[in-house]
Structures are given as C-alpha cells and as structure tokens.
Design an enzyme around this catalytic site. Structure first.
Site, PDB file in Angstrom:
ATOM      1  N   HIS A 279     -13.757  20.202 -41.882  1.00 29.20           N
ATOM      2  CA  HIS A 279     -14.109  19.587 -40.610  1.00 29.20           C
ATOM      3  C   HIS A 279     -15.415  20.066 -39.981  1.00 29.20           C
ATOM      4  O   HIS A 279     -16.281  19.247 -39.711  1.00 29.20           O
ATOM      5  CB  HIS A 279     -12.974  19.741 -39.586  1.00 29.20           C
ATOM      6  CG  HIS A 279     -11.789  18.880 -39.870  1.00 29.20           C
ATOM      7  ND1 HIS A 279     -10.783  19.299 -40.713  1.00 29.20           N
ATOM      8  CD2 HIS A 279     -11.446  17.646 -39.447  1.00 29.20           C
ATOM      9  CE1 HIS A 279      -9.862  18.355 -40.806  1.00 29.20           C
ATOM     10  NE2 HIS A 279     -10.246  17.340 -40.054  1.00 29.20           N
ATOM     11  N   HIS A 389      -4.604  21.305 -35.785  1.00 28.24           N
ATOM     12  CA  HIS A 389      -5.577  20.422 -36.422  1.00 28.24           C
ATOM     13  C   HIS A 389      -6.906  20.445 -35.655  1.00 28.24           C
ATOM     14  O   HIS A 389      -7.370  19.450 -35.106  1.00 28.24           O
ATOM     15  CB  HIS A 389      -5.059  18.992 -36.529  1.00 28.24           C
ATOM     16  CG  HIS A 389      -5.819  18.190 -37.544  1.00 28.24           C
ATOM     17  ND1 HIS A 389      -5.313  17.879 -38.781  1.00 28.24           N
ATOM     18  CD2 HIS A 389      -7.058  17.667 -37.519  1.00 28.24           C
ATOM     19  CE1 HIS A 389      -6.204  17.187 -39.468  1.00 28.24           C
ATOM     20  NE2 HIS A 389      -7.289  17.050 -38.706  1.00 28.24           N
ATOM     21  N   HIS A 468     -11.874  13.674 -32.026  1.00 27.38           N
ATOM     22  CA  HIS A 468     -12.729  14.465 -32.905  1.00 27.38           C
ATOM     23  C   HIS A 468     -14.032  14.802 -32.179  1.00 27.38           C
ATOM     24  O   HIS A 468     -14.434  14.120 -31.246  1.00 27.38           O
ATOM     25  CB  HIS A 468     -13.046  13.714 -34.196  1.00 27.38           C
ATOM     26  CG  HIS A 468     -11.909  13.698 -35.176  1.00 27.38           C
ATOM     27  ND1 HIS A 468     -10.769  12.963 -34.970  1.00 27.38           N
ATOM     28  CD2 HIS A 468     -11.738  14.344 -36.366  1.00 27.38           C
ATOM     29  CE1 HIS A 468      -9.942  13.141 -35.987  1.00 27.38           C
ATOM     30  NE2 HIS A 468     -10.500  13.974 -36.850  1.00 27.38           N
TER      31      HIS A 468
END
Length: 615
Positions: A279, A389, A468
């Site tokens: 990520h 996450h 995100h």
C-alpha cells in the site's frame, strides 16, 4: 639466469608467438582491452557512441546514447511525436550524463521506429563542440505475462482519452496496476508463526502513459521480481517520485529505489522483524522512509504468536536502519467492529470474491473467529487479522507525527512520535472511552457545528468510508491548519449497505482541519454526481500536486462492482476500467479524464521528467 629452466617446447612456443606478433599491424600489436583492441566496433549514428536500448533491463522503452569516450557537459532530448501525438522533451544535467555514461533517452513508442532529436556539448582534449543530431531507434512491443482468464482482452494498456485541457497536455501519468488470477501466484502462506498476508501476491503492471493514452514507459519486472519466490514477490505498491526524481516503492518483503531508466539505487529486504509491505511508502521531510508493514512475529496476550496484518508503521533511515515503529494495535482499538460488520465481503481491498458480493459479517461471526486459531488476511478483530487495513501513511514535519488511513475502521488518524493519538476523523459510532475524546467535530464553512446523527450528517458533509490515501497537503497546511486529501471509496457508507448496489458511489474529497479547535470542514468533493459507474469499491487515490496547483484522482476500480448477473447480453466479463481525473484546485470538473479499459488499478500519479533528468 640462475634458477630459471626453459624446455625446448617452451622456447619453440615463445618464438612462434614472437614471429606472429611481428607480422601484425603496429596498432593491434600495441592494443589492449580484449579482441577489439583500442577500437570499439559498435555502429554509431552520430558524433558520439553507440545506442543501448533498455540499458538496465527493466525499462524497455528507454535507451542510452553512449558518450563514445568523450566528455559531455550538457544535453537535451526530444522524442518526435507520432502524428497528433504528445512530444516528450527534457534537459539532461551533467550529473545524469556522467551517471549513465551518455544521454538518457526516455519515452520511446513501443513497436515503432522512433526519431530522437538531441543536442549536446562535447569536450575532447580542450576542444568544445556543440552538436544537434537525429537518431532512429526501434523499440519492441509491450510484453508481459497473461493470466488466461476471460476478463483479459488485450495487452497493457488500452485507453480512452475523454478530455485533456491544453494546460495539462504535457502530463505523463505513472499507472500502478496489477494482474490478478495469475496461476503462478498466491501459492504460499506464512508458517512459524502463522497469519500475515504473504498470499497477497499479484503480478505487477506498471506503465507511464501520455495524455494521448500511449504507453511511453513500462516496467519489465522479471529481473527484480519472481512471483514464485517468497522474498522476491508480492504486490508492487506505494510508488512515489522522490524529490531527486527517482522512484521508490515496495513489494512483499522488499522496498526499493530505481531511476526512470531502471538503474538500481537500492533493493532491500525488510528488516527481519517485519513482513508484508503493501500500500504505502512515504519518503519524509526528515530524510526517513515510513512503510506500512506488519510484525513478523507478534505474541498476543493469549500467548498465540502470529504475523500481524497491515497494522504497523515502520520508520527507516537512509541506510535501512530501524528508527521507530507504530504498533497500531496498541494505539487504536483492534476490537472496534462496527465497520467490519457492514463491509461488503465481495470486495475487501484486493481480495475480490464475487460470490460474496453484498454479504456482511455478524457479531456472532466475529466472536467465533476471535476464539479460533484462524489468522491471516481475513476481516476480523484482534492482532493477526485484518482489523485495521491501513493503506496510507503521511508524515507531518511540523509536529513530527504521522497521518494514517485505516480502511476497516473508516478512519483517518493522526498519531504523534509519543504514540499518542492527536485526532481521529471518523463516524463516532463504536469508539470507546479513550478514543472518542479524540474525534474531530464536523463544521460548515462558517465554523458552525454540523448536526450528525450516528453516521449521517446534514447537508453535503460526510465522513470517509473504507477510504484510501489520506495525504496532508504540505503546500497549503501549517502547524495548526491541515488540509487532507482522501479517496472516499464509499463501501459501508453511513455504516450500512444500501438496498441496491447501484446506490453506491465514491468521492474524491478534501478536508480542512483546525487542530486547535479540533474541527473538520469539507472544502471540496467530486464523484457523488458520477454515481455507480465511477464507484471504486477498493484501492484508488486523491493527491495534491503543486506544479499545476491540481488534485490528481484515480478511481482505480471503477466498473469492478458489477456482478455477473448485471452484465448485458453479449457483454464480456470485465475487470475494472479505472478513471484518471485531474482537477485545477477548486474546480468542479476535471481538466483531464483518461479511462484505462479492463485493468485492475491501484494508484496513478503525474511524473516529472525535469526532476528525473534535469537535476
């Protein structure tokens, strides 16, 4: 000579060699350096050296025009565009000319004989000369593995250019995509201890496209990547063009840095106590790098040892030494399950399972999981499962803190060097004492509090949902006021699943945070009006770029949300078809929109050739 004994055979060989040597031309007899001697036999097109295409093996649409043994002090490069194509032109610094022993060439068209126009200054034993030359160079077609699925229809990438304003016509976009369902990948998991996300292993598809939609650079990953190797595979994510013009990113158990021609600066394994980079990688103003990783061996309170999942921030210095770590299970609440219970289980980041589309988890499901020995890349509470996450980390130099985005908490959080939370932006539901006091208060443009009931607020204000890329806009922020960009994916919006999937939408959004007043104002958004066709259930990016005072948006999995039953007659099953959109600051409509057809996206961003070659 005393002690020296020569046999008849030795004398005969020596005499023969001497006789042959005397018959050779003087130049060859005096030469050194192998069979070519002092002469270099490669053909040249200009007044310097030979051309090497793909000089470092991972960037096939680049080349070096070698200096031919001369000193070069300055140069310019222009790739002549195809008819109606986009020009690529840049200056080359003396440092780059020395680094590559010649002129670096970037942006060749694939499967095409390119025309390269260069100027340069050549120095030879005190004589200084300037040259202007044209070179012809063919570059081979784009090539990469295929996954054998019905959803793959073409080579990387097929594009559709919807709009490009003149001010943005010189843009080049790095597209960080990936290929799923690759039969060679995702074949192993961690053991001793169990858990982690080692199976998160998808083949990279990284390219740079111009505003005509043409591929002008792509990465041949094979020399540095092996999908069948634990320590050389993973998902290539977290790309960033550093201030020195070079690219950094990570994959699996590695983090790396290369220049645009493919020259390795470093390629390192993570320190031994950490695993599963993915990520986000932030090269910070303090000279360190912040990586989102996991613990390779964590002992839980129940004495179970596990790899954790996407819940640790690692700070490394320039030499790869660990400076600090943020163990997020000790900072946030790994048992806050409100968001987890309303996630669409069909799309949990890149874990895509259409058979579970629309399904959610219950409290009973989570409780049963917590008592089990099932750990790994699964949604669940507690260390060893995907409770957080975290998909981005960004450093704030004004107070030596980090800002993170936690998808499975639908939260953007700022944490200090002392590991204490400074503020949380999230729906207030589910935050217990010790965390709820850190929540920011939503306000309107006049600073008045906005009424919110549970997870729904009046007016246009909204929280981010499974978001995100929570990035601080450094150029517009100070020690108190912080502007933050985010891509609000929109799954579980309002802490619920809608009656119909077509009701979902995503947003690119910018917030203004007053840290002293502990308030947050929504100052810009885009995407709600685009509806389900622009909805990206996972991945994506919103980020500010100062060079054009613009906001870059990549709705990276638009179109992926369609279920097989939603396909029209005769329509092929597809992957996502991402949208690149770039906006002038404050604009309601994009200045650029390019769609990439049938490709699983992660992030995209502008690339600056002046940074790469002009410094």
């Amino acid at each position: 000579m005393k002690g020296l004994k020569l046999g008849r055979r030795t004398l005969m060989v020596s005499a023969l060699a001497g006789a042959i040597g005397s018959m050779l031309p003087m130049q060859s007899a005096l030469a050194s350096g192998g069979s070519s001697g002092a002469h270099v036999s490669f053909g040249t097109q200009g007044h310097i050296g030979e051309i090497i295409v793909n000089p470092y093996n991972i960037a096939p649409l680049t080349a070096i025009i070698r200096n031919g043994g001369y000193e070069l002090t300055e140069a310019t490069v222009r790739i002549v565009p195809k008819p109606n194509g986009q020009e690529i032109a840049y200056k080359v610094s003396r440092s780059e000319l020395m680094t590559h022993a010649g002129i670096p060439v970037f942006g060749l068209y694939p499967d095409y004989q390119n025309t390269i126009e260069v100027t340069y200054t050549r120095v030879f034993h005190g004589t200084v000369e300037k040259f202007k030359e044209s070179y012809k160079v063919y570059a081979a077609p784009v090539s990469h593995p295929v996954n054998g699925t019905a959803g793959m229809h073409h080579n990387m990438f097929q594009t559709k250019v919807n709009k490009v304003d003149p001010e943005f016509s010189d843009r080049l976009y790095l597209v960080n995509n990936l290929m799923q369902q690759y039969g060679k990948a995702t074949r192993f998991i961690w053991n001793n201890p169990t858990g982690g996300a080692l199976e998160w292993n998808f083949y990279p598809q990284n390219a740079i496209i111009d505003t005509k939609g043409e591929v002008r650079w792509y990465m041949n990953v094979e020399p540095i990547y092996d999908v069948e190797s634990v320590y050389r595979s993973g998902v290539m994510l977290g790309f960033q063009q550093d201030k020195d013009g070079n690219l950094t990113w990570g994959y699996g158990q590695r983090y790396v840095k290369y220049d645009l021609l493919g020259r390795e600066i470093y390629n390192r394994r993570l320190p031994i106590g950490y695993s599963d980079f993915s990520h986000s990688l932030d090269n910070a103003q303090n000279g360190h790098s912040f990586l989102r990783v996991a613990s390779a061996d964590h002992r839980r309170a129940d004495n179970k040892r596990v790899h954790t999942v996407r819940d640790l921030i690692l700070e490394l210095d320039a030499n790869g030494k660990v400076v600090d770590e943020w163990r997020l299970w000790e900072i946030l609440d790994p048992h806050r399950s409100n968001v987890m219970k309303v996630l669409d289980q069909g799309a949990v980041c890149l874990n895509i399972d259409a058979s579970k589309a629309g399904q959610t988890m219950s409290s009973a499901d989570l409780a049963k999981l917590e008592t089990s020995d099932k750990f790994g890349d699964i949604v669940g509470t507690g260390e060893g499962r995907n409770w957080a996450h975290v998909n981005s980390v960004d450093y704030d130099p004004t107070d030596d803190s980090i800002i993170i985005s936690s998808r499975h908490q639908s939260a953007i959080v700022k944490i200090g060097r002392d590991k204490k939370i400074k503020w949380i932006f999230s729906s207030p539901e589910g935050w217990r004492e010790g965390w709820k006091e850190k929540l920011l208060t939503p306000v309107d443009h006049q600073g008045k509090p906005i009424k919110c009931e549970g997870s729904v607020c009046e007016g246009d204000f909204d929280f981010t949902w499974t978001q995100h890329t929570a990035y601080r806009i450094d150029e517009k922020s100070d020690k108190n006021i912080v502007y933050v960009t985010a891509f609000d994916n929109g799954d579980a919006r309002g802490m619920d699943q809608p009656a119909l999937p077509e009701m979902k939408y995503s947003r690119a959004v910018i917030y203004k945070i007053d840290q002293k007043a502990r308030t947050i104002e929504q100052v810009w958004q885009y995407g709600k009006e685009r509806g389900y066709s622009w909805y990206s259930p996972v991945t994506s990016l919103t980020k500010y770029f100062a060079d054009k005072d613009s906001v870059m948006v990549y709705s990276a999995t638009a179109g992926m949300g369609r279920r097989p039953s939603e396909l029209k007659p005769g329509e092929k099953p597809s992957q996502a078809s991402p949208f690149i959109d770039e906006f002038k600051w404050g604009a309601k409509e994009p200045s650029v929109e390019i769609q990439i057809i049938d490709s699983m996206g992660y992030q995209a961003m502008p690339i600056d050739l002046n940074k790469a070659f002009g410094q």
